[in-house]
Design a protein around this motif. Structure first.
Motif, PDB file in Angstrom:
ATOM      1  N   GLY A  82      53.798  32.236  25.253  1.00 13.17           N
ATOM      2  CA  GLY A  82      52.821  33.750  25.315  1.00 13.17           C
ATOM      3  C   GLY A  82      52.513  34.260  26.835  1.00 13.17           C
ATOM      4  N   ASN A  83      51.847  34.602  27.391  1.00 11.62           N
ATOM      5  CA  ASN A  83      51.292  35.010  28.455  1.00 11.62           C
ATOM      6  C   ASN A  83      49.859  35.348  28.681  1.00 11.62           C
ATOM      7  N   PHE A  84      49.246  35.105  29.879  1.00 11.09           N
ATOM      8  CA  PHE A  84      48.089  35.738  29.407  1.00 11.09           C
ATOM      9  C   PHE A  84      47.962  35.884  31.091  1.00 11.09           C
ATOM     10  N   TRP A  85      46.733  36.818  31.787  1.00  7.86           N
ATOM     11  CA  TRP A  85      45.960  37.140  33.320  1.00  7.86           C
ATOM     12  C   TRP A  85      45.010  36.387  33.460  1.00  7.86           C
ATOM     13  N   TYR A  86      45.030  36.041  34.581  1.00  7.64           N
ATOM     14  CA  TYR A  86      43.592  35.385  35.079  1.00  7.64           C
ATOM     15  C   TYR A  86      42.725  36.846  35.573  1.00  7.64           C
ATOM     16  N   SER A  87      41.674  37.244  34.348  1.00  5.71           N
ATOM     17  CA  SER A  87      41.306  38.374  34.682  1.00  5.71           C
ATOM     18  C   SER A  87      39.899  38.625  33.558  1.00  5.71           C
ATOM     19  N   ASP A  88      39.054  40.098  33.847  1.00  4.02           N
ATOM     20  CA  ASP A  88      38.344  39.563  32.646  1.00  4.02           C
ATOM     21  C   ASP A  88      39.198  39.991  31.013  1.00  4.02           C
ATOM     22  N   THR A  89      40.271  40.365  31.276  1.00  9.11           N
ATOM     23  CA  THR A  89      40.750  41.123  29.902  1.00  9.11           C
ATOM     24  C   THR A  89      42.260  40.334  30.117  1.00  9.11           C
ATOM     25  N   ASP A 117      42.941  33.167  46.895  1.00 10.79           N
ATOM     26  CA  ASP A 117      41.616  33.428  47.123  1.00 10.79           C
ATOM     27  C   ASP A 117      41.123  31.666  46.585  1.00 10.79           C
ATOM     28  N   PHE A 118      39.727  30.708  47.182  1.00  7.88           N
ATOM     29  CA  PHE A 118      39.915  29.912  46.655  1.00  7.88           C
ATOM     30  C   PHE A 118      38.809  30.226  44.968  1.00  7.88           C
ATOM     31  N   ASP A 119      37.756  31.229  45.393  1.00  9.39           N
ATOM     32  CA  ASP A 119      37.184  31.982  44.529  1.00  9.39           C
ATOM     33  C   ASP A 119      37.509  32.372  43.370  1.00  9.39           C
ATOM     34  N   LEU A 120      38.690  32.765  43.710  1.00 16.56           N
ATOM     35  CA  LEU A 120      39.189  33.255  42.338  1.00 16.56           C
ATOM     36  C   LEU A 120      40.237  32.343  41.234  1.00 16.56           C
ATOM     37  N   ILE A 121      40.599  31.716  42.388  1.00 17.08           N
ATOM     38  CA  ILE A 121      41.849  30.256  41.240  1.00 17.08           C
ATOM     39  C   ILE A 121      40.022  29.985  40.846  1.00 17.08           C
ATOM     40  N   TYR A 122      38.713  29.251  41.729  1.00 17.17           N
ATOM     41  CA  TYR A 122      37.939  29.092  39.874  1.00 17.17           C
ATOM     42  C   TYR A 122      37.407  29.619  39.041  1.00 17.17           C
ATOM     43  N   SER A 175      45.404  25.561  45.592  1.00 17.28           N
ATOM     44  CA  SER A 175      44.809  24.532  46.220  1.00 17.28           C
ATOM     45  C   SER A 175      44.503  23.219  46.467  1.00 17.28           C
ATOM     46  N   PHE A 176      44.136  23.112  47.161  1.00 20.96           N
ATOM     47  CA  PHE A 176      44.090  21.302  47.690  1.00 20.96           C
ATOM     48  C   PHE A 176      43.878  20.546  46.535  1.00 20.96           C
ATOM     49  N   GLN A 177      44.778  18.989  46.628  1.00 21.88           N
ATOM     50  CA  GLN A 177      44.018  17.968  46.174  1.00 21.88           C
ATOM     51  C   GLN A 177      43.306  17.135  46.605  1.00 21.88           C
TER      52      GLN A 177
END
Length: 244
Positions: free
Chosen positions: A79-86, A126-131, A158-160
């Motif tokens: 399967g798959n999923f997305w990084y979002s509110d949905t 974007d670091f904030d979006l990664i977080y 994102s950095f080690q």
């Protein structure tokens, strides 16, 4: 991308790097439909799971697919999923310009007679979006972490030892530091490694049901060229525990 070299000029190098690594499963990032077609054509005996992330006419957009060798592995579920509110529907990663996708598969290893999970992803720049994306990753894969041996590869942007990385290692382990036979080298080079020294943004994470034996950054040129603007990373993994 690598400098002025177009895709057609790098396909053979990429395929050669994959084959000479000896890997039997791999995750790709930024794989356009053209790349997917070329890899499928040139990797005889391999199949893949995954779909386009959906920000360019659905299947015409980039994949974070998982390729695997047919004679070794069988897909049980995927399967798959997305990084979002949905996350369960094709959707944009908040205020990013792009959709960001994660592809997962439950596989049967015919050689070891075991089931396991592999996850592959490409997170935003974007670091904030990664977080903000990491809790979704954790929520979606936690049931599989608890049940199966699991590995998770990707370009995490994102950095080690950075804030985002440190959130991920709260629920997964970095195979680089788990493997007794390991190395330390950058993974993003953009065709000039000396400029990007220390840029380690690609990882293979594992859960506690997996043991890493070897970790490598594939930093050698292929036919005098870099196949990508990132070095491929490789890990030999052993499943130490199967699902209950």
């Amino acid at each position: 991308n690598v400098g002025e070299r177009e895709q057609w000029d790098r396909v053979d190098d990429c395929v050669q790097e994959i084959l000479q690594s000896g890997c039997e499963m791999l995750g790709v990032q930024e794989a356009t439909p053209e790349w997917m077609a070329d890899l499928t054509k040139n990797l005889d005996g391999w199949s893949y799971i995954g779909i386009g992330r959906g920000d360019r006419n659905g299947s015409e957009s980039e994949y974070s697919a998982i390729f695997y060798k047919n004679d070794r592995f069988e897909v049980i579920d995927s399967g798959n999923f997305w990084y979002s509110d949905t996350p369960d529907v094709m959707s944009k990663c908040w205020h990013s310009h792009h959709n960001r996708i994660c592809t997962w598969g439950i596989f049967y290893d015919k050689k070891e007679d075991k089931k396991f999970v592999h996850v592959n992803t490409h997170m935003d720049c974007d670091f904030d979006l990664i977080y903000k994306s990491i809790p979704i990753l954790r929520e979606k894969i936690m049931p599989m972490i608890e049940q199966y041996p699991l590995s998770c590869s990707g370009d995490f942007n994102s950095f080690q030892n950075g804030r985002e990385y440190n959130e991920i290692v709260k629920f997964l382990k970095d195979s680089k530091f788990e493997a007794p036979d390991t190395m330390d080298y950058l993974t993003y080079h953009d065709d000039c490694p000396e400029k990007h020294e220390g840029h380690i943004i690609d990882f293979i994470f594992i859960n506690d049901k997996v043991k890493a034996h070897k970790y490598r950054v594939c930093k050698d040129k292929i036919n005098g060229n870099y196949a990508s603007d990132h070095f491929a990373i490789y890990s030999d993994l052993l499943f130490t525990e199967e699902q209950a």
